[in-house]
Scaffold this motif. Sequence first.
Motif, PDB file in Angstrom:
ATOM      1  N   GLN A 171       0.841  -1.183   0.000  1.00 47.17           N
ATOM      2  CA  GLN A 171       0.000   0.000   0.000  1.00 47.17           C
ATOM      3  C   GLN A 171       0.880   1.237   0.000  1.00 47.17           C
ATOM      4  N   LEU A 172       0.554   2.169  -0.912  1.00 46.87           N
ATOM      5  CA  LEU A 172       1.309   3.398  -0.962  1.00 46.87           C
ATOM      6  C   LEU A 172       1.046   4.209   0.288  1.00 46.87           C
ATOM      7  N   GLN A 173       2.116   4.787   0.837  1.00 43.36           N
ATOM      8  CA  GLN A 173       1.952   5.479   2.100  1.00 43.36           C
ATOM      9  C   GLN A 173       2.915   6.636   2.217  1.00 43.36           C
ATOM     10  N   LEU A 174       2.395   7.757   2.703  1.00 41.58           N
ATOM     11  CA  LEU A 174       3.213   8.899   3.076  1.00 41.58           C
ATOM     12  C   LEU A 174       3.131   9.048   4.586  1.00 41.58           C
ATOM     13  N   VAL A 175       4.265   9.293   5.214  1.00 40.45           N
ATOM     14  CA  VAL A 175       4.299   9.407   6.663  1.00 40.45           C
ATOM     15  C   VAL A 175       5.025  10.680   7.053  1.00 40.45           C
ATOM     16  N   GLU A 176       4.316  11.529   7.827  1.00 39.41           N
ATOM     17  CA  GLU A 176       4.915  12.753   8.335  1.00 39.41           C
ATOM     18  C   GLU A 176       5.521  12.496   9.716  1.00 39.41           C
ATOM     19  N   SER A 177       6.577  13.218  10.020  1.00 36.25           N
ATOM     20  CA  SER A 177       7.193  13.157  11.342  1.00 36.25           C
ATOM     21  C   SER A 177       7.820  14.498  11.648  1.00 36.25           C
ATOM     22  N   GLY A 178       8.152  14.699  12.937  1.00 37.90           N
ATOM     23  CA  GLY A 178       8.849  15.909  13.349  1.00 37.90           C
ATOM     24  C   GLY A 178       7.982  16.974  13.972  1.00 37.90           C
ATOM     25  N   GLY A 179       6.706  16.706  14.105  1.00 33.83           N
ATOM     26  CA  GLY A 179       5.833  17.701  14.714  1.00 33.83           C
ATOM     27  C   GLY A 179       5.999  17.754  16.214  1.00 33.83           C
ATOM     28  N   GLY A 180       5.209  18.624  16.845  1.00 31.40           N
ATOM     29  CA  GLY A 180       5.266  18.729  18.287  1.00 31.40           C
ATOM     30  C   GLY A 180       4.913  20.115  18.765  1.00 31.40           C
ATOM     31  N   LEU A 181       5.306  20.393  19.992  1.00 29.52           N
ATOM     32  CA  LEU A 181       5.032  21.674  20.641  1.00 29.52           C
ATOM     33  C   LEU A 181       6.299  22.529  20.616  1.00 29.52           C
ATOM     34  N   VAL A 182       6.158  23.765  20.203  1.00 26.78           N
ATOM     35  CA  VAL A 182       7.296  24.682  20.149  1.00 26.78           C
ATOM     36  C   VAL A 182       6.835  26.067  20.579  1.00 26.78           C
ATOM     37  N   GLN A 183       7.727  26.825  21.167  1.00 21.57           N
ATOM     38  CA  GLN A 183       7.395  28.182  21.588  1.00 21.57           C
ATOM     39  C   GLN A 183       7.400  29.137  20.393  1.00 21.57           C
ATOM     40  N   PRO A 184       6.659  30.208  20.474  1.00 22.06           N
ATOM     41  CA  PRO A 184       6.710  31.219  19.405  1.00 22.06           C
ATOM     42  C   PRO A 184       8.141  31.665  19.153  1.00 22.06           C
ATOM     43  N   GLY A 185       8.479  31.792  17.871  1.00 24.34           N
ATOM     44  CA  GLY A 185       9.835  32.142  17.481  1.00 24.34           C
ATOM     45  C   GLY A 185      10.742  30.945  17.284  1.00 24.34           C
ATOM     46  N   GLY A 186      10.278  29.777  17.667  1.00 27.49           N
ATOM     47  CA  GLY A 186      11.080  28.570  17.543  1.00 27.49           C
ATOM     48  C   GLY A 186      11.010  27.951  16.160  1.00 27.49           C
ATOM     49  N   PRO A 207       1.963  31.502  16.714  1.00 32.44           N
ATOM     50  CA  PRO A 207       0.797  30.722  17.182  1.00 32.44           C
ATOM     51  C   PRO A 207      -0.177  30.396  16.051  1.00 32.44           C
ATOM     52  N   GLU A 208      -0.287  31.273  15.082  1.00 29.50           N
ATOM     53  CA  GLU A 208      -1.209  31.014  13.971  1.00 29.50           C
ATOM     54  C   GLU A 208      -0.718  29.924  13.018  1.00 29.50           C
ATOM     55  N   ASP A 209       0.485  29.429  13.219  1.00 31.40           N
ATOM     56  CA  ASP A 209       0.963  28.287  12.449  1.00 31.40           C
ATOM     57  C   ASP A 209       0.480  26.959  13.044  1.00 31.40           C
ATOM     58  N   THR A 210      -0.164  27.027  14.189  1.00 32.86           N
ATOM     59  CA  THR A 210      -0.681  25.821  14.831  1.00 32.86           C
ATOM     60  C   THR A 210      -1.717  25.152  13.942  1.00 32.86           C
ATOM     61  N   ALA A 211      -1.487  23.870  13.651  1.00 30.23           N
ATOM     62  CA  ALA A 211      -2.375  23.133  12.758  1.00 30.23           C
ATOM     63  C   ALA A 211      -1.891  21.694  12.654  1.00 30.23           C
ATOM     64  N   VAL A 271       2.170  25.771  18.301  1.00 31.03           N
ATOM     65  CA  VAL A 271       3.064  26.874  18.647  1.00 31.03           C
ATOM     66  C   VAL A 271       2.417  27.638  19.794  1.00 31.03           C
ATOM     67  N   SER A 272       3.021  27.521  20.959  1.00 35.86           N
ATOM     68  CA  SER A 272       2.421  28.114  22.138  1.00 35.86           C
ATOM     69  C   SER A 272       3.482  28.298  23.211  1.00 35.86           C
ATOM     70  N   SER A 273       3.296  29.347  24.012  1.00 34.27           N
ATOM     71  CA  SER A 273       4.192  29.554  25.146  1.00 34.27           C
ATOM     72  C   SER A 273       3.618  28.912  26.402  1.00 34.27           C
TER      73      SER A 273
END
Length: 121
Positions: free
Chosen positions: A1-16, A87-91, A119-121
């Motif tokens: 089965q064809l598959q795309l897998v994303e990684s590397g996301g998480g919580l980061v502070q603004p400006g990070g 913060p508006e990049d949160t998604a 993206v949050s402090s």
Amino acid sequence: QLQLVESGGGLVQPGGSLRLSCAASRLTLSHYTIGWFRQAPGKEREGVTCISTYGSTYYADSVKGRFTISRDNAKNTVFLQMNSLKPEDTAVYYCAAGFPRVCLSRQYDYWGQGIQVTVSS
């Protein structure tokens, strides 16, 4: 089965910064245009950036100068480097592969499951 897998996301502070990866199984990403999309709660999925098979890149105005898309064909992976996060990049961020007529449209054939970026402090 064809598959795309994303990684590397998480919580980061603004400006990070964060770097997302999009890896594929049974799909050679260098043969496709690759797009990154995001969807915030209550909003439609929007195109963030994309890279053509020739290496041409396109960015939404909201991320120009902050985000960079790149390929590593040897690793069959596409990256999204995100700097100066707001913060508006949160998604939830999705990668997609296909042959869209318009690079930032949703006219892609294959989609990943998505990964949360907050993206949050």
